[in-house]
Design an enzyme around this catalytic site. Structure first.
Site, mmCIF file in Angstrom:
data_model
loop_
_atom_site.group_PDB
_atom_site.id
_atom_site.type_symbol
_atom_site.label_atom_id
_atom_site.label_comp_id
_atom_site.label_asym_id
_atom_site.label_seq_id
_atom_site.Cartn_x
_atom_site.Cartn_y
_atom_site.Cartn_z
ATOM 1 N N ASN A 95 0.827 -1.227 0.000
ATOM 2 C CA ASN A 95 0.000 0.000 0.000
ATOM 3 C C ASN A 95 0.850 1.260 0.000
ATOM 4 O O ASN A 95 0.731 2.127 0.858
ATOM 5 C CB ASN A 95 -0.984 0.004 1.172
ATOM 6 C CG ASN A 95 -0.311 -0.066 2.519
ATOM 7 O OD1 ASN A 95 0.852 -0.475 2.619
ATOM 8 N ND2 ASN A 95 -1.011 0.323 3.560
ATOM 9 N N HIS A 235 -2.348 -10.254 10.773
ATOM 10 C CA HIS A 235 -2.636 -9.684 12.102
ATOM 11 C C HIS A 235 -3.958 -10.134 12.737
ATOM 12 O O HIS A 235 -4.868 -9.333 12.931
ATOM 13 C CB HIS A 235 -2.567 -8.161 12.073
ATOM 14 C CG HIS A 235 -3.134 -7.496 10.842
ATOM 15 N ND1 HIS A 235 -4.393 -7.774 10.346
ATOM 16 C CD2 HIS A 235 -2.612 -6.555 10.029
ATOM 17 C CE1 HIS A 235 -4.606 -7.039 9.283
ATOM 18 N NE2 HIS A 235 -3.542 -6.288 9.062
ATOM 19 N N ASP A 308 3.735 -5.757 11.473
ATOM 20 C CA ASP A 308 2.834 -4.714 10.944
ATOM 21 C C ASP A 308 3.404 -3.329 11.252
ATOM 22 O O ASP A 308 2.660 -2.392 11.572
ATOM 23 C CB ASP A 308 1.421 -4.852 11.507
ATOM 24 C CG ASP A 308 0.396 -4.031 10.703
ATOM 25 O OD1 ASP A 308 0.773 -3.472 9.653
ATOM 26 O OD2 ASP A 308 -0.761 -3.945 11.147
ATOM 27 N N HIS A 312 4.272 6.499 10.879
ATOM 28 C CA HIS A 312 3.513 7.699 10.495
ATOM 29 C C HIS A 312 4.243 8.922 11.019
ATOM 30 O O HIS A 312 4.800 8.885 12.114
ATOM 31 C CB HIS A 312 2.106 7.676 11.101
ATOM 32 C CG HIS A 312 1.204 6.655 10.489
ATOM 33 N ND1 HIS A 312 0.734 6.751 9.202
ATOM 34 C CD2 HIS A 312 0.697 5.508 10.987
ATOM 35 C CE1 HIS A 312 -0.028 5.714 8.935
ATOM 36 N NE2 HIS A 312 -0.073 4.930 10.000
#
Lengths: 433, 302
Positions: A95, A235, A308, A312
């Site tokens: 992504n 997950h 995961d 950010h």
């Protein structure tokens, strides 16, 4: 990029937590294992007294953000962070911006990883074009590319269309690929902000029901079994999901599953602070779920730990809960969290940790040269870990570009001292080499 | 008490002190000069990210009656509409020396976040679907004023509980103050863990009405109708609307409350809304006294 170096003699490490031995790395491989090995000329000697030696960790689920969000992470910074966590191979999720849905993008990520040189970066290819869930991406082209993609995922978004999911599962059989599903029924989670339950009701945040994850996992397990393909569940976060995967494995379904370190340790009670550092997809669940995840990882229902790792920038988290980005960084803390939740609790041995964090993820992702036994002749991909060196977590001091760690302020029980990638130290004495 | 973020943070004594203080301050509203010098020189900022004329005006009036300087900061047309974050807005207000910030925001938890970033007091004037503490306090004040007590009072809260910050704050506060709360709604409009809340739950309004001293009607949020929370307005109104006939089945002294704005004809009939047993306008008037009390206590009164 780490310099290529000569031989390294590791003194007194404990392979898989066993008795101390010496290990000699030369020419990228483990050249010798035994007591009191003699250091060859020019060898660098590393004192590993008290340190545990594990095969270099393999992460099946990392977000490196490049291309597109280099402000949060780059392939170079992310792979440095991975090396600091003891990883020698990571899978970079699809992504990105643009999405890794073509051979061109996955090759770009793969080459950036090679240039950085801190660990092997294996791109994950998108299942559908633009992660839009409408049309299969050119999975075959990505599989045939220089990146040799074997794991495909729209992670972040569920492949919710049952027919498209069936086709994807069938298609990847041609090159022994696997579909890694982000299990999230979209209608049941519209606007969802955290785990649905007592805490979400109290906080007035729209809830994310466990059944939204469990329903998709159940569906996909049945689909995978029907078409005879490999399914990997990303997950896993609920007790019900563990029960369903256990049931599916008993039925003979070729399903594997992962759990993140944060889902092994943290609960939704932390959201009481409204601090978006705890906002993640899937959300933090209840103490009962955490216990079931630990037991599932211990008994092999859940095959692996995957980070995961989701960096950010600060501004994406320093905001109101509902507008904050979802995700947490985790590469540099994963092994210590697994020690705290699984080893120190007696649920896993260090040999089993090696399986859950290296051997099994390498097998699921079809990663050559990683997750191998610590044996003479094998590639010298090794992590040296000190299980008795408690460390306070400080997001600002990490190698990742972002600092959104949910473990900030906690003291974790151990730390990585050294990581070797094909015999070359990427981390030495706890610092990037 | 430094902030007022949730009624769940209030002890029985603290909540009672607020109500008693409001009762004293209510007398100011009856004077020809409706002003006290108590908060002279203090600055109160109304930081409204959502339109709410009534609540904002109520807070503004309360602060002005205590002689505070009031700044109204609306998100519309401000730096917020240019993309400024809540944190930066908070730091700006901090730099301007705000002693208290009254915040209304569409995001649950926004008031909690703000409290981390400013030194002054933060008053939650409604955050998402979380809480609206001064509304619950003014509701409790109105009940006590009308019925003379809160201890043992039987309060039915009816309607869209799921999306109601008013219901959440009321359940917590009224329970603390010794009242018995029953939530009445179709199961789709109740929180999933409502069985763990300190209250009763019923799907049957007709069964609850005769046993209620207070019936608090909530607005059904029409914007959520498309999500199939119930089949039709007609069916909702038939099962959960309060009309004259149902009013007649309530005990003679029982009152009807509504936090407003009311949707006449759906959740409440005009006959009930205009009845002397309906306290809507009293709630508005009491809101000013109650907010004066909260500002007074937070900003150094004793």
């Amino acid at each position: 990029m780490p310099e290529s170096t000569g031989p390294h003699l590791i003194r007194g490490a404990r392979p898989l937590g066993g008795d101390p031995v010496d290990l000699l790395f030369a020419d990228g491989r483990i050249a010798a294992i035994g007591p009191d090995l003699e250091a060859p000329e020019g060898a660098q000697v590393v004192d590993a007294t008290g340190l545990i030696a594990l095969p270099g960790l393999v992460d099946l689920h990392t977000h490196l953000r490049e291309p597109g969000r280099e402000d949060a992470e780059t392939v170079a910074s992310g792979s440095r962070s991975a090396a600091m966590g003891g990883y020698t191979s990571v899978h970079a999720m699809a992504n990105t911006e643009p999405v890794a849905d073509t051979a061109g993008v996955v090759e770009q990520v793969w080459r950036l990883g090679r240039e950085a040189g801190y660990c092997d970066v294996r791109p994950v290819g998108a299942v559908t074009v633009g992660l839009a869930g409408q049309q299969l991406a050119e999975i075959g082209a990505m599989a045939d590319s220089a990146a040799r993609v074997r794991v495909f995922s729209d992670d972040g978004i569920c492949v919710w269309d049952a027919l498209l999911m069936r086709r994807a599962l069938e298609y990847v059989k041609a090159f022994d690929g696997v579909i890694a599903q982000h299990a999230q029924e979209p209608r049941l989670t519209e606007g969802a902000q955290m785990n649905e339950g007592c805490v979400s009701d109290r906080l007035g945040l729209p809830g994310w029901p466990a059944v939204a994850e469990e329903a998709i996992i159940a569906r996909d397990c049945l689909l995978a079994q029907h078409v005879g393909s490999r399914l990997h569940v990303c997950h896993v976060s609920t007790k019900g999901s563990v029960d369903i995967i256990r049931w599916a494995k008993e039925r003979g379904c070729d399903v594997t599953a992962e759990v993140t370190p944060h889902h092994l340790l943290l609960t939704d009670e932390l959201v009481e602070s409204y601090d978006p550092i705890y906002k993640v997809n899937p959300p933090l669940r209840t103490a009962e779920d955490v216990q079931a995840l630990r037991e599932g990882l211990a008994d092999g229902t859940i095959d692996i730990v995957a980070t995961d790792h989701a960096p950010h920038p600060k501004e994406a988290k320093e905001t109101e809960w509902s507008t904050a980005a979802m995700g947490m960084v985790g590469l540099e803390t994963a092994l210590a969290v697994v020690q705290q939740t699984m080893v120190d609790t007696g649920l896993l041995t260090w040999a089993q940790v090696a399986d859950r964090m290296s051997t099994a993820p390498a097998r699921i992702g079809r990663v050559g040269g990683h997750g191998r036994e610590l044996a003479v002749g094998e590639p010298a991909n090794v992590v040296l870990y000190d299980p008795e060196a408690p460390v306070g977590v400080d997001g600002e001091a990490m190698a990742t570009k972002s600092s959104n760690t949910p473990f900030r302020g906690l003291t974790l029980p151990g730390q990585v001292r050294a990581t070797f990638l094909r015999g070359a130290p990427t981390v030495l004495e706890g610092k990037i080499n | 008490m430094r902030h007022l973020l949730s009624t769940g943070d209030l002890s029985r004594d603290e909540a009672t002190l607020i109500l008693d203080t409001a009762a004293e301050l209510a007398q100011v509203g009856d004077r020809s000069v409706k002003k006290l010098p108590t908060l002279r020189g203090r600055t109160v900022v109304n930081l409204f990210y959502e339109d709410s004329t009534r609540t904002r005006t109520s807070f503004e009036l309360a602060a002005k009656r205590l002689s505070a300087d009031v700044i109204n900061f609306s998100a519309k047309g401000s730096s917020v509409s240019k993309g400024e974050s809540l944190k930066d807005t908070a730091l700006t207000l901090q730099a301007m020396g705000a002693d208290a910030v009254v915040i209304r925001h569409s995001a649950s938890g926004a008031a909690h976040r703000l409290a981390n970033w400013v030194d002054g007091s933060v008053l939650n004037a409604g955050d998402g679907t979380h809480e609206h503490p001064t509304q619950a306090l003014l509701d409790a004040y109105t009940m006590r004023d009308r019925l003379g007590r809160l201890e043992g009072l039987r309060v039915a809260v009816v309607g869209d509980i799921l999306h109601s910050r008013v219901a959440r704050s009321n359940v917590l506060l009224l329970t603390t103050l010794g009242a018995h709360v029953t939530l009445v709604a179709p199961p789709t409009l109740l929180p999933v863990s409502v069985n763990t809340w300190p209250c009763e739950v019923s799907y049957d309004l007709d069964e609850v009405l005769p046993k209620s001293d207070v019936v608090m009607m909530l607005r059904v949020q029409a914007e959520r109708m498309r999500d199939s929370f119930f089949p039709s307005v007609r069916e909702y109104s038939r099962n959960y609307g309060l009309d004259g006939e149902r009013l007649g089945r309530m005990p003679a002294e029982a009152i009807v409350m509504h936090p407003g704005p009311m949707v006449r004809g759906m959740e409440i009939s005009a006959e009930v809304a205009d009845s002397p047993r309906c306290t809507v306008t009293e709630q508005v008037a009491n809101g000013v006294s109650l907010r004066m009390a909260v500002l007074y206590l937070l900003l150094g009164g004793s």
